[in-house]
Motif scaffolding. Structure first.
Motif, PDB file in Angstrom:
ATOM      1  N   PHE A 280     -48.679  90.247  41.512  1.00  0.00           N
ATOM      2  CA  PHE A 280     -49.804  91.367  40.838  1.00  0.00           C
ATOM      3  C   PHE A 280     -49.531  92.426  41.871  1.00  0.00           C
ATOM      4  CE2 PHE A 280     -54.316  92.232  40.132  1.00  0.00           C
ATOM      5  CZ  PHE A 280     -54.023  92.697  39.027  1.00  0.00           C
ATOM      6  N   TRP A 281     -49.660  93.529  41.277  1.00  0.00           N
ATOM      7  CA  TRP A 281     -49.370  94.749  41.831  1.00  0.00           C
ATOM      8  C   TRP A 281     -50.815  95.059  42.917  1.00  0.00           C
ATOM      9  CZ3 TRP A 281     -53.271  98.571  41.852  1.00  0.00           C
ATOM     10  CH2 TRP A 281     -54.311  98.639  40.616  1.00  0.00           C
ATOM     11  N   LYS A 282     -51.945  94.521  42.777  1.00  0.00           N
ATOM     12  CA  LYS A 282     -53.105  94.738  43.479  1.00  0.00           C
ATOM     13  C   LYS A 282     -52.794  93.735  44.725  1.00  0.00           C
ATOM     14  CE  LYS A 282     -56.667  96.046  40.522  1.00  0.00           C
ATOM     15  NZ  LYS A 282     -58.211  95.805  39.875  1.00  0.00           N
ATOM     16  N   ASP A 283     -52.091  92.674  44.720  1.00  0.00           N
ATOM     17  CA  ASP A 283     -51.932  92.018  45.913  1.00  0.00           C
ATOM     18  C   ASP A 283     -50.577  92.318  46.925  1.00  0.00           C
ATOM     19  OD1 ASP A 283     -53.800  90.099  45.074  1.00  0.00           O
ATOM     20  OD2 ASP A 283     -52.460  88.693  44.237  1.00  0.00           O
ATOM     21  N   LYS A 284     -49.823  93.088  46.475  1.00  0.00           N
ATOM     22  CA  LYS A 284     -48.601  93.690  47.053  1.00  0.00           C
ATOM     23  C   LYS A 284     -49.027  94.295  48.445  1.00  0.00           C
ATOM     24  CE  LYS A 284     -45.484  94.590  43.400  1.00  0.00           C
ATOM     25  NZ  LYS A 284     -44.718  95.179  42.512  1.00  0.00           N
ATOM     26  N   PRO A 285     -49.870  95.051  48.713  1.00  0.00           N
ATOM     27  CA  PRO A 285     -50.248  95.602  50.219  1.00  0.00           C
ATOM     28  C   PRO A 285     -50.699  94.383  50.998  1.00  0.00           C
ATOM     29  CG  PRO A 285     -51.355  96.970  48.448  1.00  0.00           C
ATOM     30  CD  PRO A 285     -50.841  96.004  47.744  1.00  0.00           C
ATOM     31  N   VAL A 286     -51.601  93.589  50.540  1.00  0.00           N
ATOM     32  CA  VAL A 286     -52.106  92.599  51.364  1.00  0.00           C
ATOM     33  C   VAL A 286     -50.847  91.695  51.778  1.00  0.00           C
ATOM     34  CG1 VAL A 286     -52.635  90.934  49.720  1.00  0.00           C
ATOM     35  CG2 VAL A 286     -53.896  90.879  51.857  1.00  0.00           C
ATOM     36  N   VAL A 287     -49.959  91.265  50.649  1.00  0.00           N
ATOM     37  CA  VAL A 287     -48.831  90.117  50.923  1.00  0.00           C
ATOM     38  C   VAL A 287     -47.846  91.014  51.963  1.00  0.00           C
ATOM     39  CG1 VAL A 287     -46.789  89.152  49.809  1.00  0.00           C
ATOM     40  CG2 VAL A 287     -49.107  89.230  48.754  1.00  0.00           C
ATOM     41  N   THR A 288     -47.726  92.483  51.873  1.00  0.00           N
ATOM     42  CA  THR A 288     -46.705  92.941  52.854  1.00  0.00           C
ATOM     43  C   THR A 288     -47.415  92.878  54.211  1.00  0.00           C
ATOM     44  OG1 THR A 288     -46.145  94.661  51.326  1.00  0.00           O
ATOM     45  CG2 THR A 288     -45.815  95.141  53.536  1.00  0.00           C
ATOM     46  N   GLU A 289     -48.598  93.060  54.481  1.00  0.00           N
ATOM     47  CA  GLU A 289     -49.264  92.938  55.664  1.00  0.00           C
ATOM     48  C   GLU A 289     -49.025  91.364  56.331  1.00  0.00           C
ATOM     49  OE1 GLU A 289     -51.516  94.871  58.614  1.00  0.00           O
ATOM     50  OE2 GLU A 289     -50.634  95.487  56.901  1.00  0.00           O
ATOM     51  N   MET A 290     -49.106  90.349  55.345  1.00  0.00           N
ATOM     52  CA  MET A 290     -49.163  89.039  55.731  1.00  0.00           C
ATOM     53  C   MET A 290     -47.648  88.868  56.360  1.00  0.00           C
ATOM     54  SD  MET A 290     -51.062  86.976  52.850  1.00  0.00           S
ATOM     55  CE  MET A 290     -52.882  87.288  52.714  1.00  0.00           C
ATOM     56  N   LEU A 291     -46.524  89.582  55.650  1.00  0.00           N
ATOM     57  CA  LEU A 291     -45.233  89.317  55.961  1.00  0.00           C
ATOM     58  C   LEU A 291     -45.015  89.897  57.540  1.00  0.00           C
ATOM     59  CD1 LEU A 291     -43.242  89.852  52.783  1.00  0.00           C
ATOM     60  CD2 LEU A 291     -43.623  87.720  53.723  1.00  0.00           C
ATOM     61  N   MET A 292     -45.734  91.006  57.546  1.00  0.00           N
ATOM     62  CA  MET A 292     -45.671  91.577  59.210  1.00  0.00           C
ATOM     63  C   MET A 292     -46.138  90.887  60.219  1.00  0.00           C
ATOM     64  SD  MET A 292     -46.299  95.439  57.571  1.00  0.00           S
ATOM     65  CE  MET A 292     -45.658  96.303  59.094  1.00  0.00           C
ATOM     66  N   ARG A 293     -47.139  89.816  59.756  1.00  0.00           N
ATOM     67  CA  ARG A 293     -47.840  89.386  60.804  1.00  0.00           C
ATOM     68  C   ARG A 293     -47.554  87.644  60.913  1.00  0.00           C
ATOM     69  NH1 ARG A 293     -52.531  92.245  62.474  1.00  0.00           N
ATOM     70  NH2 ARG A 293     -52.698  94.220  61.445  1.00  0.00           N
ATOM     71  N   TRP A 294     -47.066  87.043  59.887  1.00  0.00           N
ATOM     72  CA  TRP A 294     -46.935  85.836  59.931  1.00  0.00           C
ATOM     73  C   TRP A 294     -45.272  85.139  59.794  1.00  0.00           C
ATOM     74  CZ3 TRP A 294     -50.950  82.384  60.953  1.00  0.00           C
ATOM     75  CH2 TRP A 294     -52.138  82.900  60.977  1.00  0.00           C
TER      76      TRP A 294
END
Length: 341
Positions: A280-294
């Motif tokens: 879902f497009w609204k989730d893309k920023p938060v998922v990107t952030e998670m990939l950078m941290r986890w």
């Protein structure tokens, strides 16, 4: 008798006339209730609620009611919820009776293997016991897809995953969501109607426990202030805790293969773009952030911690609100201190 998980659909849709007592138990009470409702429909019966306390004080009452004429002359099913060992004497009397005119359906939570009610049910050829485990991952999404087909909906890519996330493995809540969309869209079985993201945006669950399903996301991106605010807003008994943990589990399962691609050298932005409408497009920023941290090892450890915490909450007297609060804050601190790629 004890039924197997794969056998339950047949048992529910074509009830055995010899079975007079059904016990649905297990930690996933929503699934138990869904099974019981499906059975009620197969019987074409009206629900006749009966309290466990009344059976405890008069064990013969259950068998009497199971053989009594319906007030309105139609089929009925006695419905006991919640059910516990206090009704075992009444159930034994029912199972020992010559017969029963109406079936009895009981819904219990998690029962120990030593439960007298469970033992009596499993030992009788006139009774059926089924334990409800919460469906997870693809199995749960398959259930939602089936619900959509039954209600004449054709979900767009990513919509089923969104409904799964919002309803946090609660089969009954998923059914209510799908029925709501079908009613709004005026769908019909013969001509499926597309179910798009904008409808979910407009009508999707946003009150009660499901309003907390994104709190785990805030923890996983290191937003300590949002986590603290969310925990403070939880009910005193922390009834939203399992919803939050289930949503985090789903997020971890989704992130793991994406993180593997990042670890192999793909930029996080490229991995996100390749997901298309499955994310879902609204989730893309938060998922990107998670990939950078986890990293993958951190995700694996987090998954183990979340699963362990859920197990302890379900089977012990662990204070849910304080436990989930401590865990989310710990996760947020780890995420905040994680070295960004």
């Amino acid at each position: 008798m004890k039924t197997q998980r794969g056998d339950i659909p047949r048992r529910l849709d074509t009830p055995d006339p010899a079975i007079r007592f059904y016990l649905f138990h297990g930690a996933d009470e929503a699934s138990s209730r869904s099974h019981a409702t499906r059975l009620l429909k197969a019987f074409g019966a009206a629900k006749d609620a009966m309290e466990g306390g009344a059976i405890k004080s008069d064990p013969a009452k259950l068998a009497d009611e199971a053989n009594a004429l319906s007030m309105f002359g139609g089929a009925k099913a006695i419905w006991i919820e919640p059910a516990a060992d206090e009704i075992v004497a009444g159930v034994e009397a029912l199972l020992e009776a010559p017969g029963a005119e109406h079936p009895t359906i009981a819904i219990a939570g998690a029962l120990r293997k030593t439960s007298k009610l469970l033992k009596a049910t499993e030992a009788s050829p006139h009774a059926l016991a089924h334990i409800s485990y919460a469906p997870e991952g693809r199995e749960y999404e398959n259930i939602i897809e089936q619900l959509c087909r039954e209600h004449g909906l054709a979900p767009a890519p990513g919509v089923v995953s969104r409904i799964a996330g919002m309803t946090a493995n609660n089969r009954e809540l998923a059914r209510q969501e799908v029925e709501k969309y079908a009613l709004y869209l005026g769908s019909g079985e013969s001509d499926p109607v597309p179910l798009e993201d904008d409808v979910v945006d407009r009508l999707g669950a946003g009150t009660g426990d499901v309003a907390f399903f994104g709190l785990g996301d805030r923890a996983m991106v290191g937003d300590i202030a949002a986590v603290q605010e969310g925990v403070d807003a939880m009910s005193a008994n922390g009834s939203e805790a399992i919803t939050i943990l289930r949503a985090m589990q789903r997020r971890i399962v989704m992130l793991a293969p994406m993180q593997a691609r990042v670890a192999a050298g793909e930029p996080a932005s490229a991995v996100i773009s390749s997901m298309g409408r499955a994310l879902f497009w609204k989730d893309k920023p938060v998922v990107t952030e998670m990939l950078m941290r986890w990293s993958a090892p951190r995700l694996a450890r987090l998954g183990e911690r979340i699963t362990d915490l859920e197990r302890r909450m379900m089977f012990t007297q662990l204070p849910a609100k304080s436990a989930i609060g401590e865990e989310l804050l710990a996760v947020a601190r780890i995420a905040q201190s994680a070295r960004r790629r």
